[in-house]
Motif scaffolding. Structure first.
Motif, PDB file in Angstrom:
ATOM      1  N   THR A 151      54.579  71.027  55.702  1.00 16.24           N
ATOM      2  CA  THR A 151      54.564  70.245  56.950  1.00 16.24           C
ATOM      3  C   THR A 151      55.312  70.930  58.088  1.00 16.24           C
ATOM      4  OG1 THR A 151      56.467  68.953  56.193  1.00 16.24           O
ATOM      5  CG2 THR A 151      54.270  68.037  55.786  1.00 16.24           C
ATOM      6  N   LEU A 197      62.638  58.766  55.178  1.00 13.95           N
ATOM      7  CA  LEU A 197      61.178  58.882  55.080  1.00 13.95           C
ATOM      8  C   LEU A 197      60.524  58.434  56.381  1.00 13.95           C
ATOM      9  CD1 LEU A 197      60.485  57.428  51.508  1.00 13.95           C
ATOM     10  CD2 LEU A 197      60.466  59.840  52.213  1.00 13.95           C
ATOM     11  N   ASP A 198      61.225  57.580  57.108  1.00 11.90           N
ATOM     12  CA  ASP A 198      60.743  57.071  58.397  1.00 11.90           C
ATOM     13  C   ASP A 198      59.393  56.366  58.260  1.00 11.90           C
ATOM     14  OD1 ASP A 198      61.279  56.574  61.062  1.00 11.90           O
ATOM     15  OD2 ASP A 198      60.149  58.324  61.756  1.00 11.90           O
ATOM     16  N   VAL A 199      59.234  55.611  57.183  1.00 12.72           N
ATOM     17  CA  VAL A 199      58.027  54.820  56.971  1.00 12.72           C
ATOM     18  C   VAL A 199      58.207  53.499  57.713  1.00 12.72           C
ATOM     19  CG1 VAL A 199      56.664  53.577  55.233  1.00 12.72           C
ATOM     20  CG2 VAL A 199      57.565  55.862  54.729  1.00 12.72           C
ATOM     21  N   CYS A 240      59.379  67.531  46.949  1.00 12.67           N
ATOM     22  CA  CYS A 240      59.936  67.406  48.318  1.00 12.67           C
ATOM     23  C   CYS A 240      59.982  68.754  49.005  1.00 12.67           C
ATOM     24  CB  CYS A 240      61.348  66.825  48.266  1.00 12.67           C
ATOM     25  SG  CYS A 240      61.401  65.056  48.118  1.00 12.67           S
ATOM     26  N   GLY A 283      48.864  62.891  55.382  1.00 11.71           N
ATOM     27  CA  GLY A 283      49.829  63.439  54.448  1.00 11.71           C
ATOM     28  C   GLY A 283      49.214  64.572  53.654  1.00 11.71           C
ATOM     29  N   THR A 296      52.943  60.997  52.016  1.00 17.67           N
ATOM     30  CA  THR A 296      53.014  60.899  53.480  1.00 17.67           C
ATOM     31  C   THR A 296      54.385  61.255  54.037  1.00 17.67           C
ATOM     32  OG1 THR A 296      53.563  58.544  53.442  1.00 17.67           O
ATOM     33  CG2 THR A 296      51.221  59.124  53.491  1.00 17.67           C
ATOM     34  N   ALA A 297      55.409  61.243  53.171  1.00 14.61           N
ATOM     35  CA  ALA A 297      56.754  61.579  53.638  1.00 14.61           C
ATOM     36  C   ALA A 297      57.616  61.969  52.446  1.00 14.61           C
ATOM     37  CB  ALA A 297      57.380  60.389  54.359  1.00 14.61           C
TER      38      ALA A 297
END
Length: 194
Positions: A193, A43-45, A186, A170, A7-8
């Protein structure tokens, strides 16, 4: 096997640390912990919305804690002796602990030294066995000049992070892809994305 999604993903270098604002403790961390923590931060989760006791951490430190160990050892001749603050980072798992503390993650965690190719495999296994719902996967490569001389390696400093989950928006983790290095995963995530 459980369907997993990335997801990130994030990668950081030492230059990225100059603008990082991650609280008063951040400045006292060793370089490996700073890079790992910043990569996870990018990651900004939203961990607030997740069951933190069900989020694992899998981290690989390519050179272990050798760079910090060398700095700590150099302190033996300093006035007052080696730094007790630095001592806390003479374990390869120190960066994992800092991630867990900052984000209050209480799931299972695994720390590896050397290549990070096993990180996604182990994270996927934690999820498949039902031990975790998601996993923060981190690869840290820190080799100071002094440590590089000891192991005959070039100096390096970087960290990558990936958030692997059972569900969510994701990119699906294709079968057989979980044994690639985290940096190439990555990079592939970034391309897909854009």
């Amino acid at each position: 096997m459980t369907n997993l999604v990335i997801t990130a993903a994030a990668k950081v270098m030492p230059a990225d640390l100059k603008t990082a604002r991650l609280g008063p403790r951040f400045g006292r961390l060793d370089l490996a912990s700073q890079l790992a923590l910043l990569a996870v931060e990018l990651l900004d989760v939203d961990f607030e919305k997740l069951s933190r006791e069900r989020i694992g951490i899998c981290l690989a430190a390519r050179a272990g804690s050798l760079s910090t160990d060398v700095e700590f050892w150099k302190g033996r001749d300093a006035v007052g002796g080696p730094s007790p603050t630095l001592f806390a980072y003479t374990l390869p798992s120190a960066a994992m602990g800092e991630i867990a503390i900052r984000h209050k993650l209480m799931g299972p965690n695994l720390c590896f030294t050397g290549d990070d190719r096993q990180v996604l495999t182990e994270a996927a296994d934690l999820i498949a066995r039902g031990e975790a719902d998601a996993c923060v996967c981190v690869g840290v490569n820190v080799v100071s000049e002094a440590a590089g001389e000891l192991i005959q390696s070039s100096p390096a400093a970087s960290a990558v992070a990936i958030f692997l989950a059972q569900t969510g928006a994701g990119i699906p983790l294709p079968a057989g892809e979980n044994e690639r290095d985290l940096e190439s995963i990555c990079a592939a995530f970034a391309r897909r994305t854009r």
